[in-house]
Scaffold this active site. Structure first.
Site, PDB file in Angstrom:
ATOM      1  N   TYR A 334     -19.698  72.463  50.067  1.00  0.00           N
ATOM      2  CA  TYR A 334     -20.881  72.730  50.888  1.00  0.00           C
ATOM      3  C   TYR A 334     -22.065  73.031  49.971  1.00  0.00           C
ATOM      4  O   TYR A 334     -21.997  73.910  49.117  1.00  0.00           O
ATOM      5  CB  TYR A 334     -20.575  73.918  51.794  1.00  0.00           C
ATOM      6  CG  TYR A 334     -21.562  74.217  52.904  1.00  0.00           C
ATOM      7  CD1 TYR A 334     -22.776  73.550  53.041  1.00  0.00           C
ATOM      8  CD2 TYR A 334     -21.274  75.194  53.848  1.00  0.00           C
ATOM      9  CE1 TYR A 334     -23.652  73.833  54.062  1.00  0.00           C
ATOM     10  CE2 TYR A 334     -22.147  75.499  54.890  1.00  0.00           C
ATOM     11  CZ  TYR A 334     -23.338  74.821  54.984  1.00  0.00           C
ATOM     12  OH  TYR A 334     -24.211  75.109  56.009  1.00  0.00           O
ATOM     13  N   CYS A 335     -23.156  72.282  50.135  1.00  0.00           N
ATOM     14  CA  CYS A 335     -24.411  72.518  49.412  1.00  0.00           C
ATOM     15  C   CYS A 335     -24.187  72.446  47.894  1.00  0.00           C
ATOM     16  O   CYS A 335     -23.652  71.468  47.390  1.00  0.00           O
ATOM     17  CB  CYS A 335     -25.016  73.848  49.847  1.00  0.00           C
ATOM     18  SG  CYS A 335     -26.683  74.149  49.206  1.00  0.00           S
ATOM     19  N   ILE A 336     -24.552  73.499  47.149  1.00  0.00           N
ATOM     20  CA  ILE A 336     -24.420  73.478  45.696  1.00  0.00           C
ATOM     21  C   ILE A 336     -22.961  73.319  45.274  1.00  0.00           C
ATOM     22  O   ILE A 336     -22.664  72.729  44.229  1.00  0.00           O
ATOM     23  CB  ILE A 336     -25.035  74.759  45.088  1.00  0.00           C
ATOM     24  CG1 ILE A 336     -25.093  74.675  43.557  1.00  0.00           C
ATOM     25  CG2 ILE A 336     -24.268  75.990  45.516  1.00  0.00           C
ATOM     26  CD1 ILE A 336     -25.814  75.856  42.924  1.00  0.00           C
ATOM     27  N   GLY A 338     -20.905  71.414  46.849  1.00  0.00           N
ATOM     28  CA  GLY A 338     -20.678  69.975  46.958  1.00  0.00           C
ATOM     29  C   GLY A 338     -21.179  69.242  45.734  1.00  0.00           C
ATOM     30  O   GLY A 338     -20.541  68.299  45.245  1.00  0.00           O
TER      31      GLY A 338
END
Length: 601
Positions: A334-336, A338
């Site tokens: 998720y986000c960073i 990812g």
């Protein structure tokens, strides 16, 4: 009559007693205010705004415009002066004739000015119209500047908008009718409560003016948020690994490991039972693990991205394989997380490690050629300041990240909450999402700078390659089957940039889903809410705009569509696994200890 006089006397005495009580409160609060402000630590100028170079560029461009195209500059000024003078004269003429109605108001609708007095009261309407005229003049002056490159223009546009939003008359007590009316209705009690709220926030944040967006006493992680049943089954200096208790008699053979971003805490995916993605996935028949990152202190000053990959991602993957006795697992980033997962997958490809069966990316940036709205904070003036602070303290403190993301939505996350809390005297709401938003974490300084320089500024992962763990990885090294979810109004990870990064990955099996809404609401979107829909299009050879234009819209959450994709890659059903049944030591109940640690001031 005597009785009426006694009643009035009692009422006056009660009012006087209330006034005296408030005066005593104000004196006490003033002393606390001074003490709280004394705790404030100096912040380097480079972390409080753009460098003087940007303002010089804007001024030089304006002077060049004045020299090369004086007619346009004069036209702007005359237009603004003309509108301002006309509005002033119209208002004065009405008042001189005893007409207390404001002149015609053709300013655009703005939810900041919902109080009817902004339309009907000549004083407040005059303030609003003048503010809107000034805002229009500033925006036009910046928009028509020539001689600036696109990046500098975007930054000047952004910081001009920040000045405009800051100077809204709603942000000041004397020009906010809602606050003035409420003060009269409460005999000034709302202002006393507002001062109490202000002092409390200053004390909570060591002298920094940060509005508490949620009631901190209303929630406790593990009590009424982050309550999914599970156990901590592994711990090292980087993370705790949580295995969740099954909610079905059988589960898919292939386990699922979730990597949340380490700039926030993992329980955004497990706020309450009604909107917990972790609980929902577990209910679909999966063995679910989640990484709960440590909240680093000064002892993590030398931790780099390499450590997050080796001691974090790779170690967590190996532990899940060991606990479940499975050679392959599915993963989510998720986000960073990812972004770092894509780096990890590239490294694993080079090492011949086939432990990951499929990967899912939530709102993940890997191509930083277009940094989106957050890009205004990624130039050298800010990053140099972060690097200097990281060298001095060993950390990128949560304060700077919170401010950055808050100013991307300053009216929603700074000014409106401040108005409600400090002017209206309202208590912060008991809102779980806003509580999570304020539950901040620090970052190791070296890792933060490595991320900002190599990925955000130089875009190495999508271009020359990103150096990690003794080698260099590229997006083309990500070859596992993957599914990515972008969010339509995401102001942190713009969906089109996320899409462009996915297109460059080397996998031959790619799925992209575009959810309605933003960075959080677009992901935390349970099917039961039936709120936000999503788009799909199998042709990832298209540009982002072409992809969306040809996409099919689907009502409701993307969760079931993604689960169908995951189902096909998760193997047969086997008896449900319980935490500890593999012989792994149970270190404590979920949500663990790391998630409860607070960021150092």
């Amino acid at each position: 009559m005597a009785r009426d006089g006694e009643v009035k006397t009692q009422e006056k005495q009660q009012d006087l007693d209330k006034l005296n009580e408030n005066i005593v409160k104000i004196e006490e609060l003033s002393a606390r205010l001074v003490a709280a402000l004394a705790q404030k630590k100096p912040i380097p100028p480079s972390l409080q705004g753009p460098s003087q170079e940007l303002f010089l560029k804007a001024a030089s461009a304006y002077m060049a415009e004045m020299m090369n195209n004086p007619a346009r500059v004069i036209e702007h000024q005359v237009s603004h002066w003309g509108k301002t003078l006309k509005h002033y004269v119209d208002a004065q003429q009405r008042l001189s004739h005893g007409d207390l109605t404001p002149p015609p108001d053709e300013t655009p609708k703005d939810r900041r000015f919902q109080n009817p007095l902004w339309q009907s009261n000549p004083y407040f309407n005059f303030l609003k119209q003048q503010y809107m005229l000034n805002a229009e003049a500033m925006e036009n002056a910046v928009t028509d500047l020539e001689g600036m490159d696109a990046r500098d223009r975007r930054r000047v546009d952004y910081f001009t908008r920040q000045i405009i939003d800051m100077m809204s008359p709603t942000n000041f007590l004397a020009t906010n009718p809602d606050a003035l009316q409420h003060a009269l209705e409460t005999d000034g009690e709302s202002l006393v409560k507002g001062l109490e709220n202000l002092v409390r926030d200053l004390e909570d944040h060591h002298g920094e003016m940060i509005v508490n967006l949620a009631d901190k006493e209303a929630f406790e992680v593990g009590r009424n948020i982050g309550t999914s049943k599970g156990s901590v089954v592994f711990r090292n200096r980087m993370f705790e690994l949580i295995q969740y208790a099954p909610l079905t008699e059988e589960v898919h053979k292939t386990p699922l490991l979730i990597f949340p971003p380490w700039i926030n805490k993992f329980y955004i995916l497990d706020l309450r039972e009604q909107n917990s993605l972790i609980k929902w996935i577990t209910e679909q028949g999966y063995t679910v693990f989640v990484v709960s990152w440590v909240n680093p202190n000064e002892g993590y000053a030398d931790v780099r991205m390499d450590d997050y990959v080796e001691e974090g991602f790779l170690t967590a993957i190996e532990q899940v394989k060991k606990i479940t006795s499975e050679p392959k697992i599915n993963v989510i980033g998720y986000c960073i997380a990812g972004t770092t997962l894509s780096i990890t997958l590239g490294l694993m490809k080079q090492r011949g490690d086939t432990s990951v069966k499929s990967a899912t990316f939530f709102t993940t940036l890997t191509d930083f050629s277009d940094q989106g709205e957050v890009g205004v904070f990624l130039d050298d003036d800010f990053v140099d300041g972060i690097e200097a602070e990281a060298k001095r303290t060993g950390l990128m403190k949560s304060l700077y990240m919170n401010r950055t993301f808050s100013y991307l939505r300053s009216n929603d996350l700074i000014y409106q909450p401040a108005i409600r809390s400090y002017m209206m005297g309202e208590a912060p709401p008991a809102f779980d999402l806003l509580y999570w938003n304020g539950d901040a974490t620090n970052l190791p300084g070296k890792m933060a700078v490595q991320y900002l320089r190599g990925l955000c500024q130089r875009d190495e992962l999508a271009t020359s390659g990103f150096s990690i763990c003794g080698t260099t990885v590229h997006l083309s090294d990500v070859t596992v089957p993957l599914c990515a979810i972008g969010c339509e109004t995401d102001h942190i990870a713009a969906w089109d940039s996320s899409y462009n990064g996915i297109r460059q990955m080397g996998s031959k099996n790619k799925t992209f889903i575009l959810s309605e809404s933003g960075h959080i609401a677009g992901i935390v979107n349970p099917p039961s809410k039936k709120k936000y829909g999503h788009y799909t299009n199998t042709d990832l050879s298209l540009s982002p705009q072409e992809w969306k234009a040809g996409a099919q819209f689907h009502q409701g959450s993307w969760w079931p569509r993604w689960e169908k994709w995951l189902h096909a890659r998760s193997g047969k059903m086997v008896p449900a696994r319980q935490p500890g049944d593999s012989g792994a030591e149970i270190l404590g109940p979920a949500p663990g200890n790391y998630v409860k640690s607070q960021a150092t001031p």
